[in-house]
Design a protein around this motif. Structure first.
Motif, short mmCIF file in Angstrom:
data_model
loop_
_atom_site.label_atom_id
_atom_site.label_comp_id
_atom_site.label_asym_id
_atom_site.label_seq_id
_atom_site.Cartn_x
_atom_site.Cartn_y
_atom_site.Cartn_z
N ALA A 1 30.76 43.61 16.48
CA ALA A 1 31.39 42.73 15.41
C ALA A 1 30.35 42.16 14.56
CB ALA A 1 32.25 41.72 15.83
N GLN A 2 30.35 42.58 13.30
CA GLN A 2 29.33 42.10 12.44
C GLN A 2 29.52 40.59 11.75
OE1 GLN A 2 26.35 43.88 12.36
NE2 GLN A 2 27.54 44.97 13.73
N THR A 3 31.03 40.53 11.63
CA THR A 3 31.36 39.33 11.12
C THR A 3 32.88 38.97 11.79
OG1 THR A 3 32.65 39.99 9.06
CG2 THR A 3 30.28 39.54 8.89
N VAL A 4 33.13 37.80 11.87
CA VAL A 4 34.49 37.32 12.62
C VAL A 4 34.81 36.15 11.74
CG1 VAL A 4 33.85 38.24 14.89
CG2 VAL A 4 33.44 35.92 14.37
N ASP A 5 36.35 36.03 12.03
CA ASP A 5 36.91 34.90 11.66
C ASP A 5 37.37 34.24 13.02
OD1 ASP A 5 36.82 35.63 9.02
OD2 ASP A 5 39.01 36.04 8.61
N TRP A 6 37.53 33.08 12.84
CA TRP A 6 37.44 32.17 14.21
C TRP A 6 38.67 31.11 13.82
CZ3 TRP A 6 33.83 32.59 18.37
CH2 TRP A 6 33.90 31.49 19.29
N VAL A 7 39.36 31.13 15.12
CA VAL A 7 40.28 30.00 15.22
C VAL A 7 40.01 29.30 16.75
CG1 VAL A 7 42.92 29.32 15.64
CG2 VAL A 7 42.22 31.23 14.00
N GLY A 8 39.85 28.10 16.61
CA GLY A 8 39.25 27.35 17.83
C GLY A 8 40.09 26.00 17.96
N THR A 9 40.91 25.90 19.07
CA THR A 9 41.73 24.85 19.25
C THR A 9 40.81 23.82 20.38
OG1 THR A 9 43.96 25.86 19.46
CG2 THR A 9 43.73 23.78 20.85
N SER A 10 40.72 22.44 19.79
CA SER A 10 39.93 21.58 20.64
C SER A 10 38.70 22.10 20.93
CB SER A 10 40.85 21.05 21.67
OG SER A 10 40.53 19.96 22.07
N MET A 11 38.21 22.30 22.30
CA MET A 11 37.09 22.77 22.81
C MET A 11 36.56 24.12 22.00
SD MET A 11 36.05 24.39 26.45
CE MET A 11 37.20 25.57 26.35
N GLY A 12 37.62 25.18 21.92
CA GLY A 12 37.52 26.36 21.35
C GLY A 12 36.96 26.14 19.53
N GLY A 13 37.54 25.09 19.24
CA GLY A 13 36.98 24.56 17.79
C GLY A 13 35.43 24.11 17.92
N LEU A 14 35.22 23.40 18.87
CA LEU A 14 33.98 23.12 19.10
C LEU A 14 32.83 23.97 19.29
CD1 LEU A 14 34.28 19.45 21.26
CD2 LEU A 14 33.78 19.95 18.96
N ILE A 15 33.17 25.00 19.91
CA ILE A 15 32.36 26.32 20.42
C ILE A 15 32.35 27.16 18.81
CG2 ILE A 15 32.49 28.57 21.43
CD1 ILE A 15 34.21 27.32 23.70
N GLY A 16 33.48 27.15 18.09
CA GLY A 16 33.40 27.60 16.75
C GLY A 16 32.41 26.99 15.83
N MET A 17 32.46 25.59 16.04
CA MET A 17 31.66 24.92 14.92
C MET A 17 30.08 24.89 15.45
SD MET A 17 33.38 21.11 14.85
CE MET A 17 31.76 20.05 14.71
N GLY A 18 29.85 25.31 16.80
CA GLY A 18 28.46 25.60 17.19
C GLY A 18 28.11 26.88 16.77
N LEU A 19 28.67 27.99 16.82
CA LEU A 19 28.53 29.35 16.24
C LEU A 19 28.35 29.26 14.72
CD1 LEU A 19 27.73 32.03 17.35
CD2 LEU A 19 30.23 32.65 17.33
N ALA A 20 29.46 28.83 14.29
CA ALA A 20 29.28 29.04 12.67
C ALA A 20 28.10 27.92 12.10
CB ALA A 20 30.53 28.22 12.11
#
Length: 288
Positions: free
Chosen positions: A98-117
């Motif tokens: 995957a070259q690009t992705v959209d991300w939905v993160g709940t709570s911890m999953g959102g923090l992981i998404g923030m880290g990656l983004a």
């Protein structure tokens, strides 16, 4: 419900190799990829309703973060931390090509998404943060931490459902069958036939309420992380959330990616995306 596949990808921590399981929905050739990541004691199955709704538009991928669900447990629990989870997700994206992705993160999953983004050249093109931000209420962290470390065994599935329902009341109103699914997703039977929770008890060692100094340092790091995000961002907040205050949510609309804020009435931490009104909030942002 739409068909899905369960796959695994091999990841690396300082303690060795581990497998991370993920559910995959939709056409594997679809270059549009949506990654959905759950909260600290939840699993990929949380996104079944959302994934089945969006898998016509996306290849939807929902991992079980290591230590939970179908994924391996880490040999050393000290690595149950956001940097390890971000590393595992980078490995997953390489597997998906995957070259690009959209991300939905709940709570911890959102923090992981923030880290990656927040990373330079990040593959995240749109980010949905579900009831999480750079400032986290100490009282809510204490509430969540109090039940993570409890060793719970239930004689019957019904007893276990009652317990999951009790600790999950902030999710808001759900039908009995929805509560049974929310419980079944995070329960399993041990060798004695008792019902237990699905995750590594070692998680508790890294999810303790931080000291005031530790909380201050963590928040400074998270605000810097949030400030580095440039992709379009949607912040979904349970209107009665005890983890993400209205003050923090409003602040997130004025700095960094200047998130679009939508509040869900009658819900605390966190919206489950099992109901059409909540699904539509995410769907309209991702597909607009």
């Amino acid at each position: 419900m739409t068909q899905h596949l369960i796959r695994t990808v091999q990841c690396l921590s300082p303690a060795g190799l581990h497998k991370m399981a993920y559910k995959e929905w939709g056409d594997a050739r679809n270059p549009r990829v949506l990654v959905c990541v759950h909260g600290v004691t939840r699993v990929s199955d949380d996104f079944d309703t959302l994934a089945s709704e969006l898998c016509g538009e996306y290849r939807v991928v929902c991992p079980d973060v290591v230590g939970r669900g179908r994924s391996d447990w880490l040999r050393d629990p000290q690595y149950y931390q956001i940097p390890q989870y971000v590393s595992d997700m980078v490995t997953l994206l390489a597997r998906l090509d995957a070259q690009t992705v959209d991300w939905v993160g709940t709570s911890m999953g959102g923090l992981i998404g923030m880290g990656l983004a927040s990373l330079k050249d990040s593959p995240v093109s749109k980010l949905v943060l579900n009831d999480v931000g750079p400032s986290l209420s100490p009282n809510a962290l204490t509430r969540i931490g109090s039940y993570i470390g409890e060793s719970m065994r239930f004689d019957t599935f019904e007893d276990a459902v009652r317990y999951i329902r009790e600790i999950s009341q902030p999710f808001g109103l759900h039908a009995n069958e929805e509560w049974r699914k929310l419980a079944a997703d995070v329960l399993k039977q041990d060798k004695d036939g008792k019902w237990i929770r699905h995750y590594d008890p070692g998680l508790a060692s890294t999810i303790k309420a931080p000291t005031p100094e530790g909380l201050q340092q963590m928040e400074a790091l998270l605000w810097a992380t949030y400030g580095a995000i440039t992709c379009p961002t949607l912040l979904v907040r349970g209107a009665q959330s005890d983890l993400l205050t209205q003050e923090t949510a409003q602040a997130m609309t004025t700095c960094g990616p200047k998130a679009k804020l939508v509040e869900v009435p009658g819900v605390g931490h966190a919206p489950t995306f099992m109901h059409q009104d909540q699904i539509d909030i995410v769907k309209s942002f991702l597909l607009e």
